[in-house]
Design a protein around this motif. Structure first.
Motif, mmCIF file in Angstrom:
data_model
loop_
_atom_site.group_PDB
_atom_site.id
_atom_site.type_symbol
_atom_site.label_atom_id
_atom_site.label_comp_id
_atom_site.label_asym_id
_atom_site.label_seq_id
_atom_site.Cartn_x
_atom_site.Cartn_y
_atom_site.Cartn_z
ATOM 1 N N VAL A 1 -36.477 -5.083 80.057
ATOM 2 C CA VAL A 1 -35.164 -5.428 79.521
ATOM 3 C C VAL A 1 -34.680 -6.711 80.194
ATOM 4 N N VAL A 2 -34.059 -7.574 79.412
ATOM 5 C CA VAL A 2 -33.382 -8.749 79.953
ATOM 6 C C VAL A 2 -31.890 -8.426 79.956
ATOM 7 N N ALA A 3 -31.285 -8.490 81.142
ATOM 8 C CA ALA A 3 -29.865 -8.176 81.287
ATOM 9 C C ALA A 3 -29.130 -9.426 81.756
ATOM 10 N N GLU A 4 -28.243 -9.919 80.917
ATOM 11 C CA GLU A 4 -27.422 -11.073 81.275
ATOM 12 C C GLU A 4 -26.103 -10.561 81.829
ATOM 13 N N VAL A 5 -25.830 -10.852 83.109
ATOM 14 C CA VAL A 5 -24.532 -10.537 83.689
ATOM 15 C C VAL A 5 -23.638 -11.734 83.348
ATOM 16 N N VAL A 6 -22.687 -11.509 82.472
ATOM 17 C CA VAL A 6 -21.866 -12.580 81.914
ATOM 18 C C VAL A 6 -21.200 -13.391 83.026
ATOM 19 N N GLY A 7 -21.405 -14.699 82.980
ATOM 20 C CA GLY A 7 -20.815 -15.597 83.961
ATOM 21 C C GLY A 7 -21.570 -15.653 85.270
ATOM 22 N N ALA B 1 -26.520 3.433 82.767
ATOM 23 C CA ALA B 1 -25.999 3.516 84.139
ATOM 24 C C ALA B 1 -27.079 3.072 85.121
ATOM 25 N N ASP B 2 -28.321 3.475 84.877
ATOM 26 C CA ASP B 2 -29.429 3.034 85.733
ATOM 27 C C ASP B 2 -29.589 1.518 85.657
ATOM 28 N N LEU B 3 -29.430 0.958 84.479
ATOM 29 C CA LEU B 3 -29.518 -0.488 84.296
ATOM 30 C C LEU B 3 -28.418 -1.180 85.100
ATOM 31 N N CYS B 4 -27.208 -0.651 85.060
ATOM 32 C CA CYS B 4 -26.096 -1.232 85.830
ATOM 33 C C CYS B 4 -26.444 -1.279 87.305
ATOM 34 N N GLY C 1 -27.125 -4.345 90.349
ATOM 35 C CA GLY C 1 -26.252 -4.370 91.518
ATOM 36 C C GLY C 1 -24.820 -3.944 91.312
ATOM 37 N N TYR C 2 -24.530 -3.250 90.214
ATOM 38 C CA TYR C 2 -23.158 -2.823 89.950
ATOM 39 C C TYR C 2 -23.094 -1.334 89.660
ATOM 40 N N SER C 3 -21.952 -0.763 89.956
ATOM 41 C CA SER C 3 -21.671 0.614 89.582
ATOM 42 C C SER C 3 -21.312 0.634 88.095
ATOM 43 N N PRO C 4 -21.662 1.698 87.386
ATOM 44 C CA PRO C 4 -21.259 1.803 85.980
ATOM 45 C C PRO C 4 -19.740 1.787 85.794
ATOM 46 N N HIS C 5 -18.980 2.016 86.881
ATOM 47 C CA HIS C 5 -17.521 1.991 86.802
ATOM 48 C C HIS C 5 -16.964 0.566 86.869
ATOM 49 N N GLU C 6 -17.803 -0.389 87.276
ATOM 50 C CA GLU C 6 -17.368 -1.785 87.413
ATOM 51 C C GLU C 6 -17.674 -2.636 86.190
ATOM 52 N N ASP D 1 -25.792 -14.242 86.530
ATOM 53 C CA ASP D 1 -27.234 -14.419 86.410
ATOM 54 C C ASP D 1 -27.816 -13.620 85.258
ATOM 55 N N THR D 2 -29.065 -13.927 84.960
ATOM 56 C CA THR D 2 -29.845 -13.136 84.011
ATOM 57 C C THR D 2 -30.973 -12.481 84.792
ATOM 58 N N HIS D 3 -31.183 -11.193 84.546
ATOM 59 C CA HIS D 3 -32.180 -10.413 85.267
ATOM 60 C C HIS D 3 -33.229 -9.896 84.292
ATOM 61 N N SER D 4 -34.495 -10.003 84.688
ATOM 62 C CA SER D 4 -35.581 -9.361 83.948
ATOM 63 C C SER D 4 -35.892 -8.069 84.682
ATOM 64 N N LEU D 5 -35.719 -6.949 83.996
ATOM 65 C CA LEU D 5 -35.877 -5.640 84.622
ATOM 66 C C LEU D 5 -37.021 -4.867 83.996
ATOM 67 N N SER D 6 -37.663 -4.063 84.800
ATOM 68 C CA SER D 6 -38.651 -3.121 84.299
ATOM 69 C C SER D 6 -38.119 -1.738 84.658
ATOM 70 N N LEU D 7 -37.626 -1.020 83.656
ATOM 71 C CA LEU D 7 -36.997 0.287 83.871
ATOM 72 C C LEU D 7 -37.947 1.412 83.510
#
Length: 66
Positions: A3-9, A24-27, A31-36, A11-17
């Motif tokens: 998965v490619v995850a763009e954190v708006v504003g 929530a696992d992706l969050c 580096g973030y809590s699903p609550h953030e 970085d962009t992260h390439s993840l292997s989940l």
């Protein structure tokens, strides 16, 4: 799943989940809590307990210090 995850504003992260990983696992993987943050597939927010089913997502921070 890759998965490619763009954190708006930020970085962009390439993840292997792991199979069955949730948004929530992706969050946590970026580096973030699903609550953030909320995860958007296209322009639609997805529930944190839903299994990841998209190859590209946007992570939008809801809380930002300042």
């Amino acid at each position: 799943m890759d998965v490619v995850a763009e954190v708006v504003g930020e970085d962009t992260h390439s993840l292997s989940l792991a199979d069955g990983a949730t948004y929530a696992d992706l969050c946590r993987a970026v580096g973030y809590s699903p609550h953030e943050v909320t995860v958007l597939v296209g322009e639609t927010p997805v529930p944190e307990d839903r299994p990841v089913d998209a190859e590209r997502v946007r992570v939008l921070r809801l809380i930002k210090g300042g």
